[in-house]
Design a protein around this motif. Structure first.
Motif, PDB file in Angstrom:
ATOM      1  N   GLU A 114       4.129   9.920   6.831  1.00 33.20           N
ATOM      2  CA  GLU A 114       3.909   9.021   5.705  1.00 33.20           C
ATOM      3  C   GLU A 114       4.252   7.580   6.074  1.00 33.20           C
ATOM      4  O   GLU A 114       5.322   7.307   6.641  1.00 33.20           O
ATOM      5  CB  GLU A 114       4.753   9.463   4.506  1.00 33.20           C
ATOM      6  CG  GLU A 114       4.415  10.858   3.986  1.00 33.20           C
ATOM      7  CD  GLU A 114       3.010  10.939   3.431  1.00 33.20           C
ATOM      8  OE1 GLU A 114       2.582   9.997   2.749  1.00 33.20           O
ATOM      9  OE2 GLU A 114       2.325  11.947   3.689  1.00 33.20           O
ATOM     10  N   LEU A 115       3.333   6.668   5.757  1.00 29.12           N
ATOM     11  CA  LEU A 115       3.553   5.243   5.975  1.00 29.12           C
ATOM     12  C   LEU A 115       3.365   4.505   4.657  1.00 29.12           C
ATOM     13  O   LEU A 115       2.350   4.684   3.981  1.00 29.12           O
ATOM     14  CB  LEU A 115       2.563   4.673   6.998  1.00 29.12           C
ATOM     15  CG  LEU A 115       2.712   5.066   8.467  1.00 29.12           C
ATOM     16  CD1 LEU A 115       1.643   4.360   9.295  1.00 29.12           C
ATOM     17  CD2 LEU A 115       4.078   4.694   8.979  1.00 29.12           C
TER      18      LEU A 115
ATOM     19  N   MET B 135       0.852  -1.190   0.000  1.00 29.41           N
ATOM     20  CA  MET B 135       0.000   0.000   0.000  1.00 29.41           C
ATOM     21  C   MET B 135       0.884   1.234   0.000  1.00 29.41           C
ATOM     22  O   MET B 135       1.754   1.376   0.849  1.00 29.41           O
ATOM     23  CB  MET B 135      -0.929   0.017   1.227  1.00 29.41           C
ATOM     24  CG  MET B 135      -1.949  -1.112   1.260  1.00 29.41           C
ATOM     25  SD  MET B 135      -2.932  -1.118   2.804  1.00 29.41           S
ATOM     26  CE  MET B 135      -3.849   0.412   2.609  1.00 29.41           C
ATOM     27  N   GLU B 136       0.662   2.116  -0.984  1.00 33.72           N
ATOM     28  CA  GLU B 136       1.384   3.381  -1.016  1.00 33.72           C
ATOM     29  C   GLU B 136       0.891   4.268   0.124  1.00 33.72           C
ATOM     30  O   GLU B 136      -0.173   4.042   0.718  1.00 33.72           O
ATOM     31  CB  GLU B 136       1.168   4.077  -2.357  1.00 33.72           C
ATOM     32  CG  GLU B 136       1.717   3.326  -3.550  1.00 33.72           C
ATOM     33  CD  GLU B 136       3.224   3.422  -3.671  1.00 33.72           C
ATOM     34  OE1 GLU B 136       3.841   4.136  -2.844  1.00 33.72           O
ATOM     35  OE2 GLU B 136       3.786   2.787  -4.583  1.00 33.72           O
ATOM     36  N   ALA B 137       1.688   5.300   0.423  1.00 32.76           N
ATOM     37  CA  ALA B 137       1.368   6.183   1.548  1.00 32.76           C
ATOM     38  C   ALA B 137      -0.023   6.797   1.419  1.00 32.76           C
ATOM     39  O   ALA B 137      -0.785   6.870   2.394  1.00 32.76           O
ATOM     40  CB  ALA B 137       2.425   7.281   1.656  1.00 32.76           C
ATOM     41  N   GLU B 138      -0.385   7.225   0.205  1.00 28.46           N
ATOM     42  CA  GLU B 138      -1.701   7.842   0.010  1.00 28.46           C
ATOM     43  C   GLU B 138      -2.819   6.858   0.311  1.00 28.46           C
ATOM     44  O   GLU B 138      -3.833   7.211   0.919  1.00 28.46           O
ATOM     45  CB  GLU B 138      -1.823   8.352  -1.427  1.00 28.46           C
ATOM     46  CG  GLU B 138      -3.138   9.071  -1.705  1.00 28.46           C
ATOM     47  CD  GLU B 138      -3.204   9.601  -3.123  1.00 28.46           C
ATOM     48  OE1 GLU B 138      -4.320   9.965  -3.550  1.00 28.46           O
ATOM     49  OE2 GLU B 138      -2.161   9.643  -3.812  1.00 28.46           O
ATOM     50  N   GLU B 139      -2.630   5.607  -0.102  1.00 29.98           N
ATOM     51  CA  GLU B 139      -3.651   4.584   0.148  1.00 29.98           C
ATOM     52  C   GLU B 139      -3.739   4.264   1.630  1.00 29.98           C
ATOM     53  O   GLU B 139      -4.831   4.047   2.163  1.00 29.98           O
ATOM     54  CB  GLU B 139      -3.317   3.320  -0.646  1.00 29.98           C
ATOM     55  CG  GLU B 139      -4.411   2.261  -0.602  1.00 29.98           C
ATOM     56  CD  GLU B 139      -4.082   1.040  -1.429  1.00 29.98           C
ATOM     57  OE1 GLU B 139      -4.929   0.136  -1.487  1.00 29.98           O
ATOM     58  OE2 GLU B 139      -2.976   0.987  -2.006  1.00 29.98           O
ATOM     59  N   VAL B 140      -2.595   4.237   2.318  1.00 31.80           N
ATOM     60  CA  VAL B 140      -2.595   3.975   3.759  1.00 31.80           C
ATOM     61  C   VAL B 140      -3.373   5.059   4.492  1.00 31.80           C
ATOM     62  O   VAL B 140      -4.107   4.784   5.445  1.00 31.80           O
ATOM     63  CB  VAL B 140      -1.151   3.888   4.299  1.00 31.80           C
ATOM     64  CG1 VAL B 140      -1.149   3.777   5.823  1.00 31.80           C
ATOM     65  CG2 VAL B 140      -0.422   2.696   3.695  1.00 31.80           C
TER      66      VAL B 140
END
Length: 256
Positions: free
Chosen positions: A167-168, A137-142
């Protein structure tokens, strides 16, 4: 040459097999006695040992009794190469699976030993080898998912997060993955905590930075979060499970 005959038990002993194996092979038509008397006694010829040895050898190579029977009934010698080729491919696939399982088991043992040794012991300086991973999962999706469930049995063994500020990025370790988890010396903190992941990362990162500063060290901006199995707090009247976590930040060499 005189032909010698043996009753089932004697022939089984001669062949090094259980008597019930010969009876079963006779039952399914795979290997029948040379003759059967009116009283039902089975007799096997000494010259049948070669055929029985072939059956046992093919069985030990992993071929099914049905495959062996079909081959023997066909009388087609060319089928032997086809059978052996297919079985060799199956063995190679199984070996690859076993090797992957061995690598996973060794890694899990190392990680489990580290968590058992260092949880609750404060910051630790440890060395990690470089690893590859793929992004889950990209940071935006997380950010769009308030909850991310990690199942340790299927995901947790290789699942982690790369953290940089707020950001994760969620990843799973994979040998040919495009994401590089750099090796080197890290400052790590292992802990069992019921605190939500984001606040825990922030507070743990501050603790690592404070420890590093006090010891004249500088940390890279990004951190890596590892999830581990659940532990039980036996000190509480009603034991509750709490996730084990490890946050690590690379120690920068002087001048980096």
């Amino acid at each position: 040459m005189e032909e010698f005959f043996y009753k089932t038990a004697a022939f089984a002993q001669l062949a090094g097999l259980p008597k019930k194996t010969l009876l079963y092979y006779d039952e399914i038509g795979l290997f029948r006695p040379a003759r059967v008397e009116q009283n039902g006694y089975r007799f096997y010829s000494i010259f049948q040992l070669d055929r029985l040895a072939l059956i046992v050898a093919l069985r030990d190579l992993g071929l099914s009794l049905k495959e062996i029977k079909n081959y023997l009934d066909s009388g087609d010698l060319a089928r032997m190469d086809e059978l052996l080729t297919r079985q060799r491919q199956a063995v190679e696939e199984r070996m690859a699976q076993l090797q992957a399982q061995r690598v996973l088991l060794e890694r899990l043992q190392r990680e489990n030993a580290a968590f058992l040794r260092y949880t609750g012991q404060g910051p630790q300086r440890l060395h990690f080898s470089p690893e590859r991973a793929r992004t889950l999962m990209e940071a935006e999706e997380v950010r769009r998912h308030p909850f991310v469930i990690v199942n340790y049995l299927t995901d947790g063994a290789g699942t982690g997060a790369r953290c940089e500020g707020e950001e994760l990025l969620l990843f799973r370790r994979q040998e040919d993955g495009p994401l590089l988890l750099p090796g080197g010396e890290y400052l790590c903190l292992f802990e069992s905590s019921p605190q939500p992941v984001r606040p825990w990362i922030q507070s743990t990162r501050r603790r690592l930075e404070e420890w590093a500063q006090a010891h004249g060290l500088r940390l890279a901006e990004e951190s890596f979060l590892a999830f581990h199995e659940l532990s039980v707090d036996v000190q509480k009247p009603h034991p509750q499970t709490q996730p084990l976590r490890m946050l690590r930040a690379k120690i920068l060499e002087q001048g980096e």
